[in-house]
Design a protein around this motif. Structure first.
Motif, mmCIF file in Angstrom:
data_model
loop_
_atom_site.group_PDB
_atom_site.id
_atom_site.type_symbol
_atom_site.label_atom_id
_atom_site.label_comp_id
_atom_site.label_asym_id
_atom_site.label_seq_id
_atom_site.Cartn_x
_atom_site.Cartn_y
_atom_site.Cartn_z
ATOM 1 N N ARG A 169 -1.522 7.325 2.434
ATOM 2 C CA ARG A 169 -0.510 6.947 1.497
ATOM 3 C C ARG A 169 -0.466 5.282 1.430
ATOM 4 O O ARG A 169 -0.169 4.787 0.439
ATOM 5 N N LEU A 173 -0.644 3.380 -1.899
ATOM 6 C CA LEU A 173 0.220 2.629 -2.427
ATOM 7 C C LEU A 173 0.396 1.073 -2.206
ATOM 8 O O LEU A 173 0.810 0.292 -2.775
ATOM 9 N N ARG A 174 0.045 0.856 -0.894
ATOM 10 C CA ARG A 174 0.018 -0.660 -0.564
ATOM 11 C C ARG A 174 -1.214 -1.399 -0.806
ATOM 12 O O ARG A 174 -1.270 -2.727 -0.711
ATOM 13 N N PHE A 262 8.051 -7.045 -15.415
ATOM 14 C CA PHE A 262 8.347 -6.263 -14.202
ATOM 15 C C PHE A 262 7.339 -5.953 -13.454
ATOM 16 O O PHE A 262 7.422 -6.147 -12.063
ATOM 17 N N VAL A 266 7.045 -7.157 -9.479
ATOM 18 C CA VAL A 266 6.989 -6.000 -8.381
ATOM 19 C C VAL A 266 5.500 -6.390 -7.853
ATOM 20 O O VAL A 266 5.555 -6.515 -6.277
ATOM 21 N N TRP A 269 6.371 -9.182 -5.529
ATOM 22 C CA TRP A 269 7.200 -8.782 -4.166
ATOM 23 C C TRP A 269 6.402 -7.969 -3.422
ATOM 24 O O TRP A 269 6.615 -7.881 -2.006
ATOM 25 N N GLN A 270 5.539 -7.270 -3.881
ATOM 26 C CA GLN A 270 4.732 -6.240 -3.204
ATOM 27 C C GLN A 270 3.973 -6.946 -1.895
ATOM 28 O O GLN A 270 3.972 -6.151 -1.074
ATOM 29 N N ARG C 6 11.048 17.732 -4.331
ATOM 30 C CA ARG C 6 10.154 17.455 -3.146
ATOM 31 C C ARG C 6 9.472 16.069 -3.457
ATOM 32 O O ARG C 6 9.761 15.100 -2.712
ATOM 33 N N TYR C 9 12.190 13.653 -3.061
ATOM 34 C CA TYR C 9 12.119 13.231 -1.531
ATOM 35 C C TYR C 9 11.260 12.284 -1.091
ATOM 36 O O TYR C 9 11.556 11.445 -0.474
ATOM 37 N N ALA C 10 10.015 12.759 -1.606
ATOM 38 C CA ALA C 10 9.009 11.768 -1.313
ATOM 39 C C ALA C 10 9.123 10.354 -1.770
ATOM 40 O O ALA C 10 8.955 9.498 -0.688
ATOM 41 N N ARG C 13 11.804 8.463 0.248
ATOM 42 C CA ARG C 13 11.195 8.252 1.588
ATOM 43 C C ARG C 13 10.299 7.106 1.659
ATOM 44 O O ARG C 13 10.056 6.223 2.393
ATOM 45 N N ARG C 15 8.635 4.010 1.375
ATOM 46 C CA ARG C 15 9.304 2.569 1.491
ATOM 47 C C ARG C 15 8.808 1.682 0.313
ATOM 48 O O ARG C 15 9.315 0.507 -0.004
ATOM 49 N N SER C 16 7.531 2.124 -0.419
ATOM 50 C CA SER C 16 7.421 0.970 -1.598
ATOM 51 C C SER C 16 8.167 1.029 -2.522
ATOM 52 O O SER C 16 8.423 2.029 -3.075
ATOM 53 N N PRO C 17 8.825 -0.244 -2.740
ATOM 54 C CA PRO C 17 9.905 -0.439 -3.731
ATOM 55 C C PRO C 17 9.675 0.240 -5.194
ATOM 56 O O PRO C 17 10.415 0.780 -5.567
ATOM 57 N N MET C 18 8.527 0.019 -5.727
ATOM 58 C CA MET C 18 8.446 0.520 -7.179
ATOM 59 C C MET C 18 8.609 1.862 -7.179
ATOM 60 O O MET C 18 9.226 2.245 -8.105
ATOM 61 N N LEU C 19 7.785 2.592 -6.535
ATOM 62 C CA LEU C 19 7.933 4.023 -6.646
ATOM 63 C C LEU C 19 9.342 4.652 -6.366
ATOM 64 O O LEU C 19 9.996 5.505 -7.040
ATOM 65 N N ARG C 21 11.973 2.984 -7.050
ATOM 66 C CA ARG C 21 12.722 2.870 -8.232
ATOM 67 C C ARG C 21 12.543 3.831 -9.378
ATOM 68 O O ARG C 21 13.180 4.607 -10.041
ATOM 69 N N VAL D 22 3.454 14.380 3.610
ATOM 70 C CA VAL D 22 4.449 14.652 2.452
ATOM 71 C C VAL D 22 3.706 13.951 1.265
ATOM 72 O O VAL D 22 3.958 14.375 0.082
ATOM 73 N N SER D 26 2.987 15.911 -2.112
ATOM 74 C CA SER D 26 3.535 15.713 -3.300
ATOM 75 C C SER D 26 2.509 15.313 -4.699
ATOM 76 O O SER D 26 2.415 15.523 -5.788
#
Lengths: 272, 244, 285, 293
Positions: A169, A173-174, A262, A266, A269-270, C6, C9-10, C13, C15-19, C21, D22, D26
């Motif tokens: 994850r 994502l990061r 935008f 982001v 900020w990211q 789900r 919920y994911a 939870r 923590r990455s801000p973009m998702l 939002r 999770v 998803s």
């Protein structure tokens, strides 16, 4: 090389601008509140495009949320399998289906939507059915462009993240997304452009109604459908069709600019 | 750093890429603070051995590993040859792994500061931790990669030709950093720079593919004795710079 | 719904801000959708021919103004859809831009407006009228140059309509020609496409509805309406029955209509409705 | 900065943590839903086409150019040829202009101007097909009428469709060229390599592979685009004799006839859509490097 490439860029822009001249000529009359918020009269030859503009924003906003909501995970799902994409049969099947969908005429999506979303799911002629149909139509394009963007990110990130014991994850994502946010922005913008310029798919799903939709289950004529109708079925409707097309282009321009700002914000900020 | 004697043992390790065998039946022991230099002709599978020790061979497509690498319960950090920063800030680059493990913010910041100090980068970056790491210079970037691994408090730190793409000045800084670190953790460094190996390491392992069937340990012993009385003809020629 | 909870919920939870939002925005919209589901459905649904649809939208608006609370939705999809939806009970009223076929007896076809088949040519052809046989020879490809019809020396570009279109069916019926026998250089779909194709193509000839031609000529489009056997295709000629090639636009009722849809049918045929049809430049009964 | 005593064990790499589960859960769900929706459409087309496939005679469908549903003659050969010609024509127009425009955007325009131009190109991608079609019909066709009478036909369709595809190709290509560009340029400048060499030898060979891979989505879009082509291609059902003659594509037929099709005719149109899938598959097989990307 320099002159050849600059010449072809110039040729393309010349073609594009001359294509837009009839629409640009309508600029003074287009940016007028009465027109933008008013209700159409005389088969669209007069009055405003308020309801169409509102329906378009609703349909395309919803469709984009669904496209990105499903497309990004799909692209990540394909990227996770990374270099084994070629061999992994499921991924190859997915990419094949994506290409098939890209080749399907939009009228087929309209028919699919009208049967599946409108009749089977009982949404009828509605904004929601139109948005879902658009989402299914642009999903392949978005997933493919997002995947291409992800695969342009440095391949060394993956073993590096693994060596630090980073989970999937966090890696996705990061690390991955911030490193290719420009490609993702382009994917979002192109998918939006493809969706907002679509008429055939919405004709049978979001419908033809020219009144203000009160709910997501109300039929609402999108701007491209209005433009298509004016140009194709209403005699003397060309000028109004071009004016509406100009408004649609302004809408897309605003979206492109907002999207870039935008995403830049982001991304900035990211990284902190 | 490691408060008890950790041990990284390699038993009968083999690395195969399809039909080609890169490393054949290598057994080694690494323990306690110090620096080991891993040398040998290019293409002798040094990097494969390093990757195997870090447990990353699963990532390499088409690679098959047999034998056993047992790090006990101590962490093994690895720094790749090409320094690469995540598209994140300097602090986030070093602290990302810790944040993911759910450490509290203050704990992470403390550990990041400690890791940067150990990597000898703290003084240069302490007031621009929030800036993007991609703007660091080559030498700084390499030390950032080292700090990133150190943040996880490994007992072993493997480096694949850390100074190959650096200017002499930055290489010197990295070497001093490694020399200081070797007081507390065990460093294994793959290098072609024999002078550097002689300066830094207290133990040297020579990896060689003598019969074409995969590299093996040709020699393993204290660096000085390796240079003064090379135990093997090939090693003598290699150390004099005629071979490899 | 399970999946959106789900993933929501994911996302929440995550923590990455973009998702986070995007997740929030998606759930708000879903909530809006659910809340809106309670709205009442349209009372009268009309689907069918895209040629008739623009007119029906205007008539529907007038009907809604005249009958407060009534609600009429017009959707397109073509004449075939108007018929199939009607038979399947998916609409209350169907729209077809043609006369019902002899075998179509299972529904009531109400004539609401007249229309005729008009022929147009591009100005550089130099012809103002053609006879039945001349038109037939042009569309069969036996005559290929305007010179043979008393016009300029110019190759004829024959424009015909796509399969299933009402104008093509009327043309085939009145001229006793099968679509495979038509030798065309271009095939178009909707009315306005025919007008634009003729203005863009030198020496072209096409057929389409009289009202479209009347409106186009009124707007000064670069086309020449051709008289058919001496009858010029004007709205007056069609209305008076002088013009021979005519058809009627119909609304069809399959007996599954509601009181409101019956009222709408009467409204369209009545004086107010007909005046409205004339105002929108269609040809009243 | 006291150095805390670090116990090694606590920082050992944990197995996949709960948030990872999770996340990948998803991921699989969303990917599954997306895949299901994609397969639903492919299935929809095939199911609709089934009655026709059972009833029709295959040789006529594939080899006879006579498509006259009114007389229940369903020959799709001419339509197939039409589609292939229009798509190849469009690619012949879009790819050279698109790729070189993208090169100009990435290499020859100053950064500020380049990003603003790319934004303009992205907006042009949003121009509705109707507007492009109208422009094609009112400007491109008369222009070509002089060169290749009667104007409506393959050249007009190729130019119009090419220009409709170009924006997406330019943005896609520009993004692909821009990836890892700063290092490449730094190395090139340090070695004194000219910009042209960087393009020809460094950027194009490597990036073209990715572009070819994603070009199938471009050809897909070329096949899928209906309205703009329908307005300028002439839509006559025939094997085109000359370069300028009118052609009709599979999709133009579907769009023109679907609103007025019933029963077996409607199923035949679905069969045409299935044929479009076959064309996409064929083009994919021809394009190298697709599977191995």
């Amino acid at each position: 090389m320099r002159y050849l490439s600059l010449f072809s860029l110039g040729l393309f822009l010349l073609f594009a601008v001359s294509m837009l001249i009839p629409a640009l000529r309508e600029l003074p009359r287009a940016l007028d509140a009465g027109y933008l918020l008013g209700v159409p009269e005389a088969m669209g030859r007069a009055g405003g495009i308020g309801p169409m503009l509102f329906s378009t924003l609703l349909i395309n906003g919803l469709a984009l949320v669904m496209t990105v909501g499903l497309g990004l995970p799909l692209a990540l799902f394909l990227w996770e399998r990374g270099d084994r994409v070629a061999r992994h049969s499921l991924q190859r099947a997915v990419i094949l289906a994506i290409d098939l969908l890209a080749g399907t005429p939009s009228i087929v999506f309209g028919l699919f939507g009208s049967i599946f979303f409108c009749r089977i799911l009982g949404l009828g002629y509605s904004i929601l059915a139109g948005a879902a149909t658009l989402a299914v139509m642009t999903l392949p394009l978005f997933a493919r462009l997002a995947l291409d963007a992800m695969q342009a990110s440095p391949a060394a990130y993956r073993p590096l993240a693994r060596s630090l014991g980073l989970g999937r994850r966090t890696t996705a994502l990061r690390i991955l997304i911030p490193s290719v946010w420009q490609g993702l922005v382009a994917a979002v913008v192109l998918s939006w452009a493809r969706a907002t310029s679509e008429a055939a798919a919405l004709l049978f799903t979001a419908g033809y109604a020219t009144r203000w939709p009160e709910s997501l289950l109300d039929s609402g004529r999108a701007l491209p459908v209005h433009i298509f109708d004016l140009a194709m079925n209403v005699s003397g409707g060309d000028a109004m069709a071009q004016r509406a097309a100009l408004v649609l282009l302004v809408l897309t321009t605003v979206f492109v600019v907002v999207c870039r700002k935008f995403m830049q914000g982001v991304a900035q900020w990211q990284i902190t | 750093m490691a408060d008890y004697l950790s041990r990284l043992s390699v038993r009968g390790l083999g690395v195969h890429y399809g039909r080609r065998c890169a490393v054949r039946n290598v057994s080694l022991e690494f323990s306690g603070p110090g620096i080991t230099a891993l040398v040998g002709p290019s293409g002798a599978g040094k990097s494969s051995l390093l990757l195997a020790c870090a447990g990353l061979m699963g990532d390499v497509p088409g690679a098959r590993v047999d034998g056993e690498v047992d790090p006990g319960d101590s962490g093994v950090g690895i720094v790749f040859q090409q320094p690469l920063a995540f598209p994140l800030s300097i602090a986030m680059n070093v602290g990302l792994a810790l944040r993911e493990r759910g450490r509290s913010a203050t704990d992470v910041d403390a550990r990041v500061a400690l890791a940067l100090q150990q990597a000898g980068l703290w003084t240069e970056v302490k007031d621009r931790l929030r800036e993007s790491a991609t703007r660091l210079s080559g030498g700084q970037l390499q030390r950032l990669c080292i700090a990133r691994s150190l943040a996880l408090a490994p007992s072993f730190l493997l480096l694949d030709e850390p100074c190959s793409s650096l200017d002499p000045m930055s290489a010197k800084v990295v070497e001093n950093t490694l020399r200081e670190l070797s007081g507390s953790i065990h460093i294994v460094i793959v290098t072609h720079n024999l002078a550097q190996a002689r300066r830094l390491s207290n133990r040297m392992i020579v990896l060689w593919d003598t019969d074409g069937g995969g590299s093996q340990v040709l020699a393993d012993g204290p660096t000085e004795t390796m240079f003064r009385e090379p135990p093997h003809e090939l090693v003598k020629l290699y150390l004099d710079g005629q071979l490899g | 719904m399970l999946d959106s909870c789900r993933s929501f919920y994911a996302l929440r939870r995550a923590r990455s801000p973009m998702l986070r939002r995007i997740g929030f925005f998606a759930s708000a919209l879903l909530f809006l959708g659910a809340h809106a589901a309670a709205e009442p459905k349209a009372a009268v649904l009309i689907t069918g021919s895209s040629t008739v649809a623009p007119l029906m939208v205007e008539v529907a608006k007038a009907f809604e103004k005249a009958h407060q609370g009534a609600r009429v939705d017009v959707q397109t999809g073509g004449s075939a859809r108007g018929v199939s939806d009607c038979r399947a009970g998916l609409n209350q009223i169907g729209m077809i831009s043609r006369d019902p076929k002899p075998d179509e007896t299972d529904f009531r076809a109400v004539r609401i407006a007249r229309d005729g088949l008009a022929f147009i040519a591009s100005p550089d052809a130099g012809v103002s009228g053609l006879t039945h046989d001349q038109i037939l020879s042009v569309y069969r490809g036996t005559v290929t140059n305007w010179r043979e019809l008393g016009g300029k020396d110019l190759r004829i570009a024959v424009v015909s309509k796509a399969e299933g279109r009402a104008a093509l069916e009327l043309f085939m019926a009145k001229f006793g020609i099968k679509s495979s026998e038509i030798k065309a250089q271009a095939i178009v779909g909707d009315e306005e496409q025919a007008i634009k194709t003729v203005t863009a193509t030198r020496g072209s000839i096409a057929y389409l509805s009289v009202s479209t031609v009347a409106q186009a000529v009124g707007r000064g489009a670069k086309i020449v309406p051709l008289s058919y056997n001496g009858n010029s295709p004007t709205i007056a000629a069609v209305r008076s029955g002088v013009y021979p090639l005519t058809r009627f636009l119909h609304l069809i009722d399959c007996g599954k209509g509601t009181a409101a849809s019956k009222a709408f049918l009467d409204f369209v045929v009545a004086e107010a409705g007909q005046r409205f049809i004339e105002e929108n430049q269609y040809i009243p009964l | 900065m006291s150095s805390p005593r670090l116990v090694n064990a606590s920082l050992k790499k944990t197995s996949t943590s709960r948030s990872d589960l999770v996340y990948s859960g998803s991921l699989v769900l969303a990917a599954g839903l997306a895949l299901a929706s994609i397969c639903a459409i492919v299935a929809f087309v095939l199911i609709e086409a089934l009655p026709f496939f059972r009833a029709a005679s295959w040789p006529e469908f594939f080899f006879s150019p006579a498509w006259f549903p009114g007389e229940s003659r369903f020959g799709a050969a001419a339509l197939l040829v039409g589609t292939l010609l229009v798509v190849l024509g469009a690619i012949f127009v879009a790819v050279p202009i698109g790729i070189s425009a993208a090169l100009a955007l990435v290499f020859y325009l100053p950064q500020a101007l380049a990003s603003r131009t790319q934004a303009v190109v992205e907006v042009i991608a949003g121009v509705p097909a109707v507007v492009v079609g109208l422009f094609g019909l009112t400007v491109v066709v008369p222009l070509l009428a002089g060169v290749v009478p009667p104007g409506l036909g393959l050249p007009a369709a190729s130019v119009t469709l090419g220009m409709l595809l170009a924006p997406q190709l330019i943005v896609n290509a520009a993004e692909t060229f821009r990836a890892e560009l700063p290092e490449l340029l730094r190395v090139a400048r340090s070695l004194g390599i000219s910009r042209e060499t960087v393009i020809l030898h460094l950027v194009l060979p490597q990036r073209l592979r990715i572009l070819i891979g994603s070009s199938t989505i471009l050809t897909g879009r070329a096949i899928g685009e209906t309205l703009a082509v329908m307005m300028v291609a002439g839509n006559v059902i025939q094997f085109p004799e000359s370069i300028g003659s009118s052609v009709r594509t599979l999709n133009a037929t579907i769009a023109l006839e679907m609103p007025y099709a019933e029963g077996i005719h409607r199923s035949a149109l679905a069969a045409l859509a299935a044929l479009t899938f076959a064309v996409v598959l064929a083009l994919r097989a021809v394009v190298p490097g697709q599977a191995r990307r």
